[in-house]
Scaffold this motif. Structure first.
Motif, short mmCIF file in Angstrom:
data_model
loop_
_atom_site.label_atom_id
_atom_site.label_comp_id
_atom_site.label_asym_id
_atom_site.label_seq_id
_atom_site.Cartn_x
_atom_site.Cartn_y
_atom_site.Cartn_z
N ALA A 207 0.66 -7.11 6.82
CA ALA A 207 1.83 -6.50 7.46
C ALA A 207 3.12 -6.75 6.69
O ALA A 207 4.15 -6.15 7.02
CB ALA A 207 1.98 -7.04 8.88
N GLU A 208 3.10 -7.62 5.67
CA GLU A 208 4.33 -7.91 4.91
C GLU A 208 4.23 -7.38 3.48
O GLU A 208 4.92 -6.45 3.10
CB GLU A 208 4.59 -9.43 4.92
N GLY A 209 3.38 -7.99 2.67
CA GLY A 209 3.27 -7.57 1.28
C GLY A 209 4.29 -8.27 0.40
O GLY A 209 5.18 -8.99 0.86
N TRP A 210 4.15 -8.05 -0.89
CA TRP A 210 5.03 -8.74 -1.85
C TRP A 210 6.47 -8.26 -1.75
O TRP A 210 7.40 -9.01 -2.06
CB TRP A 210 4.50 -8.53 -3.27
N LEU A 211 6.69 -7.02 -1.32
CA LEU A 211 8.07 -6.55 -1.15
C LEU A 211 8.76 -7.25 0.02
O LEU A 211 10.00 -7.23 0.10
CB LEU A 211 8.08 -5.04 -0.94
#
Length: 504
Positions: A207-211
């Motif tokens: 739900a987050e990711g590297w961005l």
């Protein structure tokens, strides 16, 4: 007696020949050649100038030639502004992932009873046990029904009780580590034990990711630029207002920089509030509360009391003033106090740069023991909403009940949270339908696992029963940053000192 006029006449030198250099005389030259070489040249071999004609760095700074007419160069000013903005944005983007990881660890709520949920009352076997038994008995159901006595009373296993639900039919969440009831946008509690671990957890979370490590980047960059601009201006204004006759060579009292930092922090407190909310909220679009900094400002202004609530609410005003005042006091007063306590005498940055750098390093490390808890309390109070606003859906676990001030926040963190991160996971026990030596081996294995778990629990009992570690999330990162700053100052201090003398 020789007159002063004759003395001055003997010391007179023609300005046109003052900086001329003569070529070397060869050893086998004749007298005529030597006499001709001793004659001064018509033009000097090298012309010295008191100031370079052009000292432009990447054509971003104006020329230093005083002969050119002075004026405002709009193109060069625009280039300098764009270059400064790019450099500031880049430097903020480099450190932003560490700031996001630290802030998420600070606001994450880790209750002391966080662990595997207790089994439901009335169940002797867990869900896995029922599934295992059902799978083992499928093949024998047909045979049992064939040889069953038709006159016997049918016996069936009592159904497993269902999970408790609320009035609307939703399953009641029994633990923050319960997978079935944890929202999909919340990072599991206790899965990261430090800033670096939280950064990796955010980047790998679906739900987050590297961005998600760069949430609130624009707001952070704007806040840093405004802080670096306003604080010197306020400091100069206060000095000219309160001490107009003070010489620039005298050090102003410590109250001036402290007051300037407090006023700057107070003026920029809405930006800090927006930045915290943007970092804490989920990065998924459908769970996101604010679409950007402008939308966050509008919603907070509408639902949480307007500008009065953003500036003067006690849950925001008092932490802002304490945090903004404590940081400059620690950075300005502690190095001198530490140097005098260690018996180094009166040292300054100019006379003893290495000793002063060590005093600053020690002062910053000791000061973190006082500033980090205040910063954590401030972040917790910023993450909770007020007024008619709906609670934000954070990407980490937030406390369901709101805090009521700084003291209440400090007390609840100490008494209801735990510090042993990451939280160890207990393996679920399963009953196996084995006989003889198989049961003995399984029982011995379970006893060994229980002993290992008990040893770990005894080792971590102190951290598990106190939340003091929650107040110091990010301490290792701050200590490492202070050491890096000291090392860079130690390496580049000599060049900086020489550069200063060269300018003089």
């Amino acid at each position: 007696m020789t007159s002063p006029t004759s003395l001055r006449r003997d010391l007179y030198m023609d300005p046109s020949q003052a900086w001329s250099f003569l070529p070397p005389i060869p050893p086998n030259s004749t007298t005529t050649t030597s006499a001709a070489a001793l004659q001064p040249p018509s033009t000097p071999a090298y012309q010295w100038s008191m100031r370079p004609s052009h000292n432009s760095i990447f054509d971003l700074s104006p020329t230093l030639d005083l002969s050119e007419p002075s004026g405002v160069h709009a193109a060069q000013l625009f280039k300098a502004f764009v270059a400064s903005a790019i450099l500031q944005y880049t430097s903020t983007a480099i450190v932003m992932p560490w700031e996001v990881g630290k802030l998420l660890l600070q606001v994450q709520w880790v209750p002391r009873d966080a662990g595997e949920p207790d089994p439901l009352v009335g169940t002797e076997l867990g869900e896995d046990d029922h599934e295992h038994d059902d799978a083992m008995s499928d093949s024998s159901n047909d045979n049992d029904s064939y040889f069953a006595d038709p006159n016997a009373t049918p016996s069936s296993r009592p159904p497993a009780p269902r999970a408790r639900t609320d009035d609307q039919g939703y399953v009641i969440r029994r633990s923050v580590l319960e997978e079935g009831t944890r929202p999909e946008y919340i990072i599991p509690v206790g899965s990261a034990d430090g800033v670096w671990g939280m950064m990796k957890r955010v980047g790998r979370f679906r739900a987050e990711g590297w961005l998600g490590l760069w949430k609130g980047l624009l707001t952070s960059c704007v806040m840093e630029v405004l802080s670096d601009t306003l604080q010197p201006l306020i400091n100069g204004f206060l000095q000219s207002l309160l001490f107009p006759s003070m010489s620039p060579f005298h050090q102003p009292p410590i109250i001036l920089p402290v007051a300037s930092h407090v006023l700057t922090g107070f003026l920029l407190s809405p930006l800090d509030l927006i930045r915290t909310r943007l970092i804490v909220q989920s990065f998924t679009a459908r769970y996101r509360t604010y679409s950007g900094p402008i939308d966050a400002f509008r919603q907070i202004l509408r639902d949480e009391g307007g500008l009065w609530g953003m500036y003067l609410h006690p849950h925001l005003l008092i932490p802002t003033l304490v945090d903004s005042a404590l940081r400059p006091i620690v950075s300005l007063a502690l190095p001198g106090v530490l140097a005098s306590y260690l018996g180094w005498g009166h040292i300054t940055e100019d006379t003893h740069p290495i000793g002063w750098g060590m005093a600053e390093l020690g002062g910053s490390c000791i000061g973190l023991l006082a500033t980090l808890p205040i910063e954590t309390i401030r972040r917790r109070l910023q993450a909770q909403v007020r007024g008619s606003a709906k609670p934000i859906r954070g990407c980490v676990e937030l406390r369901p009940a709101p805090y009521n001030g700084m003291v209440d926040t400090f007390w609840h963190i100490l008494t209801e949270e735990r510090s042993d991160l990451p939280i160890p996971q207990r393996a679920r026990r399963r009953r196996m339908s084995t006989a003889g030596a198989g049961k003995g081996k399984e029982k011995a294995k379970e006893e060994t696992e229980e002993e290992d778990v008990d040893e770990r629990d005894e080792y971590q009992s102190w951290f598990r029963n106190t939340g003091i570690g929650q107040l110091y999330r990010g301490l290792g990162m701050r200590l490492g940053a202070s050491a890096i700053v000291f090392g860079l100052a130690l390496i580049g201090g000599g060049d900086e000192h020489e550069g200063g003398w060269a300018e003089i």
